[in-house]
Design a protein around this motif. Sequence first.
Motif, mmCIF file in Angstrom:
data_model
loop_
_atom_site.group_PDB
_atom_site.id
_atom_site.type_symbol
_atom_site.label_atom_id
_atom_site.label_comp_id
_atom_site.label_asym_id
_atom_site.label_seq_id
_atom_site.Cartn_x
_atom_site.Cartn_y
_atom_site.Cartn_z
ATOM 1 N N LEU A 179 26.557 -4.471 -14.880
ATOM 2 C CA LEU A 179 25.919 -5.263 -13.827
ATOM 3 C C LEU A 179 24.531 -5.730 -14.224
ATOM 4 O O LEU A 179 24.180 -6.900 -14.025
ATOM 5 C CB LEU A 179 25.840 -4.434 -12.534
ATOM 6 C CG LEU A 179 25.239 -5.158 -11.320
ATOM 7 C CD1 LEU A 179 26.078 -6.370 -10.936
ATOM 8 C CD2 LEU A 179 25.117 -4.204 -10.122
ATOM 9 N N PHE A 180 23.744 -4.853 -14.818
ATOM 10 C CA PHE A 180 22.347 -5.183 -15.108
ATOM 11 C C PHE A 180 22.212 -6.138 -16.291
ATOM 12 O O PHE A 180 21.436 -7.092 -16.240
ATOM 13 C CB PHE A 180 21.560 -3.898 -15.384
ATOM 14 C CG PHE A 180 20.074 -4.115 -15.504
ATOM 15 C CD1 PHE A 180 19.294 -4.200 -14.368
ATOM 16 C CD2 PHE A 180 19.466 -4.239 -16.747
ATOM 17 C CE1 PHE A 180 17.917 -4.411 -14.474
ATOM 18 C CE2 PHE A 180 18.102 -4.436 -16.863
ATOM 19 C CZ PHE A 180 17.320 -4.526 -15.713
ATOM 20 N N PHE A 181 22.967 -5.902 -17.360
ATOM 21 C CA PHE A 181 22.801 -6.699 -18.573
ATOM 22 C C PHE A 181 23.808 -7.845 -18.691
ATOM 23 O O PHE A 181 23.470 -8.917 -19.191
ATOM 24 C CB PHE A 181 22.905 -5.799 -19.811
ATOM 25 C CG PHE A 181 21.761 -4.849 -19.966
ATOM 26 C CD1 PHE A 181 20.523 -5.291 -20.396
ATOM 27 C CD2 PHE A 181 21.916 -3.501 -19.670
ATOM 28 C CE1 PHE A 181 19.459 -4.412 -20.552
ATOM 29 C CE2 PHE A 181 20.865 -2.614 -19.814
ATOM 30 C CZ PHE A 181 19.629 -3.070 -20.251
ATOM 31 N N PHE A 182 25.029 -7.617 -18.222
ATOM 32 C CA PHE A 182 26.074 -8.624 -18.427
ATOM 33 C C PHE A 182 26.450 -9.395 -17.165
ATOM 34 O O PHE A 182 27.246 -10.329 -17.234
ATOM 35 C CB PHE A 182 27.325 -7.950 -19.016
ATOM 36 C CG PHE A 182 27.067 -7.244 -20.314
ATOM 37 C CD1 PHE A 182 26.890 -7.967 -21.488
ATOM 38 C CD2 PHE A 182 26.980 -5.864 -20.366
ATOM 39 C CE1 PHE A 182 26.643 -7.320 -22.696
ATOM 40 C CE2 PHE A 182 26.736 -5.201 -21.561
ATOM 41 C CZ PHE A 182 26.560 -5.937 -22.734
ATOM 42 N N LYS A 183 25.874 -9.006 -16.019
ATOM 43 C CA LYS A 183 26.079 -9.731 -14.751
ATOM 44 C C LYS A 183 27.557 -9.914 -14.428
ATOM 45 O O LYS A 183 27.989 -10.966 -13.960
ATOM 46 C CB LYS A 183 25.389 -11.095 -14.799
ATOM 47 C CG LYS A 183 23.947 -11.070 -15.277
ATOM 48 C CD LYS A 183 23.050 -10.258 -14.361
ATOM 49 C CE LYS A 183 21.603 -10.271 -14.834
ATOM 50 N NZ LYS A 183 20.739 -9.407 -14.014
ATOM 51 N N ILE A 189 33.891 -4.725 -11.319
ATOM 52 C CA ILE A 189 33.294 -3.412 -11.603
ATOM 53 C C ILE A 189 33.910 -2.353 -10.699
ATOM 54 O O ILE A 189 34.244 -1.246 -11.143
ATOM 55 C CB ILE A 189 31.769 -3.460 -11.420
ATOM 56 C CG1 ILE A 189 31.145 -4.451 -12.424
ATOM 57 C CG2 ILE A 189 31.155 -2.072 -11.611
ATOM 58 C CD1 ILE A 189 29.646 -4.609 -12.263
ATOM 59 N N ILE A 190 34.086 -2.689 -9.423
ATOM 60 C CA ILE A 190 34.688 -1.734 -8.482
ATOM 61 C C ILE A 190 36.104 -1.380 -8.904
ATOM 62 O O ILE A 190 36.504 -0.202 -8.915
ATOM 63 C CB ILE A 190 34.667 -2.318 -7.052
ATOM 64 C CG1 ILE A 190 33.229 -2.467 -6.562
ATOM 65 C CG2 ILE A 190 35.466 -1.432 -6.099
ATOM 66 C CD1 ILE A 190 33.109 -3.171 -5.243
ATOM 67 N N PRO A 280 24.021 -3.171 -3.678
ATOM 68 C CA PRO A 280 24.340 -3.918 -4.904
ATOM 69 C C PRO A 280 25.439 -4.941 -4.703
ATOM 70 O O PRO A 280 25.403 -6.027 -5.280
ATOM 71 C CB PRO A 280 24.774 -2.834 -5.895
ATOM 72 C CG PRO A 280 24.489 -1.538 -5.277
ATOM 73 C CD PRO A 280 24.203 -1.728 -3.850
ATOM 74 N N LEU A 281 26.437 -4.604 -3.882
ATOM 75 C CA LEU A 281 27.539 -5.526 -3.636
ATOM 76 C C LEU A 281 27.051 -6.736 -2.857
ATOM 77 O O LEU A 281 27.403 -7.881 -3.147
ATOM 78 C CB LEU A 281 28.660 -4.827 -2.866
ATOM 79 C CG LEU A 281 29.534 -3.817 -3.617
ATOM 80 C CD1 LEU A 281 28.769 -2.563 -3.989
ATOM 81 C CD2 LEU A 281 30.743 -3.428 -2.767
ATOM 82 N N MET A 374 25.600 0.998 -9.969
ATOM 83 C CA MET A 374 25.209 -0.329 -9.469
ATOM 84 C C MET A 374 23.938 -0.254 -8.640
ATOM 85 O O MET A 374 23.091 -1.159 -8.677
ATOM 86 C CB MET A 374 26.356 -0.941 -8.666
ATOM 87 C CG MET A 374 27.548 -1.359 -9.523
ATOM 88 S SD MET A 374 28.814 -2.260 -8.594
ATOM 89 C CE MET A 374 29.561 -0.912 -7.660
ATOM 90 N N LEU A 375 23.788 0.837 -7.871
ATOM 91 C CA LEU A 375 22.579 0.993 -7.063
ATOM 92 C C LEU A 375 21.353 1.194 -7.951
ATOM 93 O O LEU A 375 20.260 0.702 -7.626
ATOM 94 C CB LEU A 375 22.747 2.182 -6.113
ATOM 95 C CG LEU A 375 21.670 2.359 -5.043
ATOM 96 C CD1 LEU A 375 21.518 1.099 -4.204
ATOM 97 C CD2 LEU A 375 22.011 3.547 -4.145
ATOM 98 N N VAL A 376 21.515 1.880 -9.081
ATOM 99 C CA VAL A 376 20.422 2.011 -10.043
ATOM 100 C C VAL A 376 20.010 0.634 -10.557
ATOM 101 O O VAL A 376 18.816 0.322 -10.683
ATOM 102 C CB VAL A 376 20.831 2.921 -11.218
ATOM 103 C CG1 VAL A 376 19.782 2.877 -12.329
ATOM 104 C CG2 VAL A 376 21.014 4.354 -10.747
#
Length: 425
Positions: A179-183, A189-190, A280-281, A374-376
């Motif tokens: 999520l953070f680097f590759f969006k 992801i879920i 995050p969602l 994801m929350l991180v």
Amino acid sequence: MVKKILNRTKNNLDTFYTESRRSFASLLLKALYIGTVGYGGPAMIAMIKQLIVKEKGIINEKEFIDGLGLSQLLPGATGVNLIGYIGYKKNKLWGIVLLPTMFVLPSFISINLFSWLYFTYGNLPFVKTIFQGLGALVVALLINALFSIGSSLFNKYPAKEFYKYFKEIIIAAGAFLTLFFFKVNVLWIIISTGIAGILLFYLSKENFKIEKYQIDLRRLSRLGFKREKKKNVFRYYFPLATLISFMLITAFYFPNGLLIIQSFTQFGSITFGGGFVAIPLLKDLVVDQYGWLTLEQFRDGIAMGQITPGPVLITAAFIGYKLGGIVGSLISTMAIFAPSMIGIMFLSKVHDKVQSFDWVKALMRGFLAGFIGMLVSVTVQFGIHSLISVPAWLIFAFSIFYLMYLKKSTIWLILSVFIISIIIF
């Protein structure tokens, strides 16, 4: 003699019906009261138990525990789900429509008032200074939520054996990186974390230390779904039909109405864990996918959601207001809570059997680990944009100390940060 018996029966039925109506009206007022003064998920759950279970005796202790278990198993906000379950047990569809409505109403009104002020006067320097402080507060709230959620996941082994959680850490790290680097789209992801949960926990014969039930899957569709007595179909389904009709009519009349309903209904169907886990969602949906809000606006919306009582998911009303005023706010709120209410209707009698399956526990454990990752990611992004000055760091440090050491009511922290922001910025 027969006539007297019939009259007595009629009087008893009339008395029972009148008392039932009064009891339901009293329950609605209790839900309104809890929704007005309830800040924080655990606090709201405790109030529901005290006011509805112990004082009113509307449902018994076992039903409350069953409802709480179902509320945590379903997507959406746990407090709203629990209120919906109680309403459904008490008055079927009327209960599941009206009780959550009364519960959410105070926060819905508050968030719309704040949304109007924000989008009307948000560019004023005075308002911006306040939200600089509230932005730092949001970062602290997210970190506190991470520790709270993590305590429910990392609770099997003592701290010195933390290495045994390597499966959970792998899933959480994978969710964070993608999520953070590759969006990567949050939906993928879920799905991936759920599959990883089954592969790492269920197929590896992970011991969940919960009593197992030997249930034939072919009987699952019949559990709790016994044929009910014949009912007045119009009266029974009227509240549900009214809500669906309103949403559909509004969707066709209102610009982007269908997209709002589709997006928030989809979002409400996958927010397992509720509360801060959903952030995050929601951020992926409204900031990354559709660009309805900037990251700063979304952060401010989360802050306003914390100022109001009720569930964190009421931030949907803030987003809906940005898209279409009060009408957009209304349909986005209805859409985000609808999936969990439908889930309560279909699973209220079988959830204790369903949640006993090991594959369900493994799936939910994978989801929870992924949500933490994801929350991180969102917490780091908010921190980069919010902690940009010494005063912001001071407010952040004060908030962390208050939340994690003093552990007092969040509402007093919010008011304190509001005042401090005006003074120091």
